[in-house]
Each structure stands twice: as C-alpha cells, then as structure tokens.
Design an enzyme around this catalytic site. Structure first.
Site, PDB file in Angstrom:
ATOM      1  N   HIS A   1       0.737  -5.956  -5.183  1.00 37.16           N
ATOM      2  CA  HIS A   1       0.348  -4.822  -5.843  1.00 37.16           C
ATOM      3  C   HIS A   1       0.275  -3.361  -5.099  1.00 37.16           C
ATOM      4  O   HIS A   1       0.745  -2.382  -5.605  1.00 37.16           O
ATOM      5  CB  HIS A   1      -0.833  -4.927  -6.680  1.00 37.16           C
TER       6      HIS A   1
ATOM      7  N   ASP B   1      -0.246 -12.738  -4.892  1.00 37.88           N
ATOM      8  CA  ASP B   1      -0.213 -11.267  -4.754  1.00 37.88           C
ATOM      9  C   ASP B   1       0.057 -10.915  -3.433  1.00 37.88           C
ATOM     10  O   ASP B   1      -0.439 -10.031  -2.730  1.00 37.88           O
ATOM     11  CB  ASP B   1      -1.688 -10.617  -4.956  1.00 37.88           C
TER      12      ASP B   1
ATOM     13  N   SER C   1      -6.267  -3.367   0.835  1.00 36.25           N
ATOM     14  CA  SER C   1      -5.410  -4.416   0.110  1.00 36.25           C
ATOM     15  C   SER C   1      -4.375  -4.576   1.233  1.00 36.25           C
ATOM     16  O   SER C   1      -3.552  -3.736   1.633  1.00 36.25           O
ATOM     17  CB  SER C   1      -4.801  -4.088  -1.097  1.00 36.25           C
TER      18      SER C   1
END
Length: 360
Positions: A100, A131, A205
């Site tokens: 993402h 992801d 992230s």
C-alpha cells in the site's frame, strides 16, 4: 606463630562485632550500603539494545511515493503522496516494503540512512494478500538487514520496530510479541501476522521488526490500524520474516506470487488437546470448512466436516503449516488426501488449482 595469632584474632572479632552493632543501630548506613550494592549490580547488568539497533538500522530505508491524478480539481493536476519504510534484503538492491506504500505510484524515491537518495526504483512485483512489495535499486556497498533463519518468534519476545513514522526520521520503538498466527485481520489462510505492542504509526509501514540482536523478525504494517477510525494503542502487526522471505523469492522468480488453491478452509481438530475419537482410531488433523462448491476439493469428492489426517503421505500435525504447504504447491500438482468421514477412512486425489489473487 601461635602466640601471634592469639594476639591478632581477638581484636579482629571485637572489631567485627562493633561494626555489626553500629550498622544494626544506624539504618542510614544499611541503606547506603544497599544503594551501593544495587548501583554496582545495575551497572554490571546494564540493559541496552544499542548493538542490535546498530546492526539493523542502516538497512532500513525511507520510501516516498507519488501518484498523479488527471481528474480536474480547481483545474489543476492533483498529487497523492505516500510515506513508508523499507528493508534492504540483499546486496543486489532488493528492498521489501508494504504494497500500500507504493500502490499505483508513478514515482518512487528511496532514501538511505547514510543520505544516499535513489529516484530510479524498479517495482519488481507485489502481493496483495500479504501487502508486500519488492523494489530494487542499483547501488554499491549496500547495508543488508541481518537475518537468522533458525529464529522462531514466540509470544513474549522483545522486538524493536524501525522506520520513519510521520517523516520524523528513523525512529526505534520497543515492545513484545503479543500473539502469532493472526489471520482474522486479513481474512486469508495464506497470510499469518505477528501482533506486537511496539508503536507503529503512518510511515512505519514496510519497516523492520527485529529482535534484540538486530535479526529481522518481520515487516511492519500500519495498514490494519489505519482501517479503523479509532485511536488504537498497543496493537500493531507485522508479516513474519519466514513468510516475507517466501514471497520475495517468488516475486524475484516470477514477478508475482503463485499459490495453490483447493477450495476450502481448515480448523484444527486437536486445537485444545481434546482428540476426536471414533470406534476405529483417534483422529488428529484438519477439519474442512467453507468448502467451495466448485473448487478442486469438492470436485474430487471431499465434503464439509471431513477430517484430513494426511496430505501427500505426511501426517497433519500443524494445520496452519499444512495449509501453507498447499499454498506453496504448484498448480496442476496432484495431491493425495487421507480423510476420515465419520468412521470411514477415505482417500482422494485432488489436482491443485491456482488461487486468484485479489487486486486493490
């Protein structure tokens, strides 16, 4: 010599006795002595994760991505920016991050802790289920994250999250592993997350989760926290290193992750230590649930609530590992399943299909 000892020993005992009497009736002296002892103890047992951080931190990078939209807003082109982190996995320049972070990016920039900046970044491939995305840069003398293939994350292990939260620069947060094998957040049997209480914010992230030695434990993700419009504290997640390593290898080889699919989920029969017993044997295995009515397992004759005890001749001891093994099986492969249906022992040959990966 004996006469000399007779002269020395009495004064020594008298001195020790007087010292004990003084300390007993003077609490301040006892407290000071205790403080000195504790201070000496803590100095000798000084706890620090600095060596682990020094091993791992140079291999954790900052990632900036931009997506350009042609939809008019005040008659100007719009730019969507994303901030994240990444982990240098090899000297060839492979970097793991979260999908993402770079999803639909028109430009990706990688910034190393030593100040080197790269704006020519190749997106090798991505996997929406975990992801994860794999990037590649061309550079020399790259620092590589330390890894230990024998390390098995356990609940209670101390872990450190390294990343660039809120673009404040490289930051280290500390916590413990709270749980392992989390699948409910991803709704996929092909993903298994680590849960920890180390602080993970936007920008973390794709960063590194390491143990106290600096060895990679997982790839952190703030995506699951961002799904909820509430203030969540003490709950964050990471993709385990072993799973991230498998995904990376497949992305390097094929540019995508190819997974086997049989069309069912599974729950452990012996999850609580209570075995299911019929008149013939004690059954420990994987109970089939959510059977796809058009999937390969159904087409081969398997039914809901069948209990799988062996796959390709190997006993089902850990259902999660069995499902992962099926996912790593190449489509088109024939697998033999030994199944109990009530008191009946059945055998099925099932041809593995390819899982259709969702696109976001």
């Amino acid at each position: 010599m004996f006469k000399l000892l007779k002269l020395i020993i009495p004064p020594v005992f008298i001195g020790l006795g007087l010292a004990l009497i003084i300390i007993w009736f003077t609490p301040e002296l006892r407290q000071n002595a205790l403080r000195l002892e504790l201070k000496s103890h803590y100095t000798a047992q000084h706890m620090s994760f600095a060596s682990g951080v020094n091993r791992a931190a140079p291999a954790v990078v900052s990632i900036f991505s931009e997506s350009f939209s042609n939809q008019p807003r005040f008659k100007r082109q719009n730019t969507v920016q994303e901030l994240g982190s990444g982990v240098i996995m090899s000297r060839e320049g492979y970097i793991l991050t979260n999908y993402h972070v770079v999803n639909n990016a028109d430009q990706i920039i990688v910034l190393l802790p030593d100040g080197r900046l790269f704006n020519e970044v190749q997106l090798v491939g991505y996997d929406t289920i975990t992801d994860l995305a794999l990037l590649k840069i061309k550079a020399e003398h790259l620092p590589v994250i330390p890894v230990d293939d024998t390390f098995n994350p356990q609940v209670g292990d101390v872990v450190l999250a390294i990343g660039n939260p809120l673009n404040l620069g490289q930051t280290i947060t500390q916590g413990i592993i709270s749980a392992t094998g989390k699948q409910t957040l991803t709704d996929s049997q092909y993903n298994s997350l680590l849960q920890m209480d180390a602080a993970v914010n936007m920008g973390n992230s794709g960063g590194a989760l390491v143990n106290s030695n600096g060895d990679l434990v997982g790839i952190t993700s703030a995506q699951f926290r961002a799904r909820y419009n509430i203030d969540i504290q003490g709950i964050s997640f990471a993709v385990p290193y072993s799973l991230a390593k498998d995904v990376m290898a497949k992305l390097i080889k094929d540019g995508r992750v190819i997974r086997g699919y049989l069309g069912f989920r599974g729950t452990p029969v012996d999850n609580t230590g209570q075995e299911v017993t019929n008149v013939y044997t004690t059954i420990v295995g994987l109970r089939i649930s959510d059977l796809d009515p058009l999937g390969p397992a159904w087409q081969a004759g398997m039914k809901e609530n069948d209990i799988v005890t062996k796959v390709a001749g190997e006993p089902v001891k850990n259902p999660q590992q069995t499902l992962r093994k099926i996912g790593n099986t190449a489509p088109g492969t024939q697998l033999e399943f030994e199944v109990y249906r009530g008191d009946r022992h059945l055998t099925f040959m099932v041809e593995v299909a390819e899982l259709e990966t969702p696109i976001y």
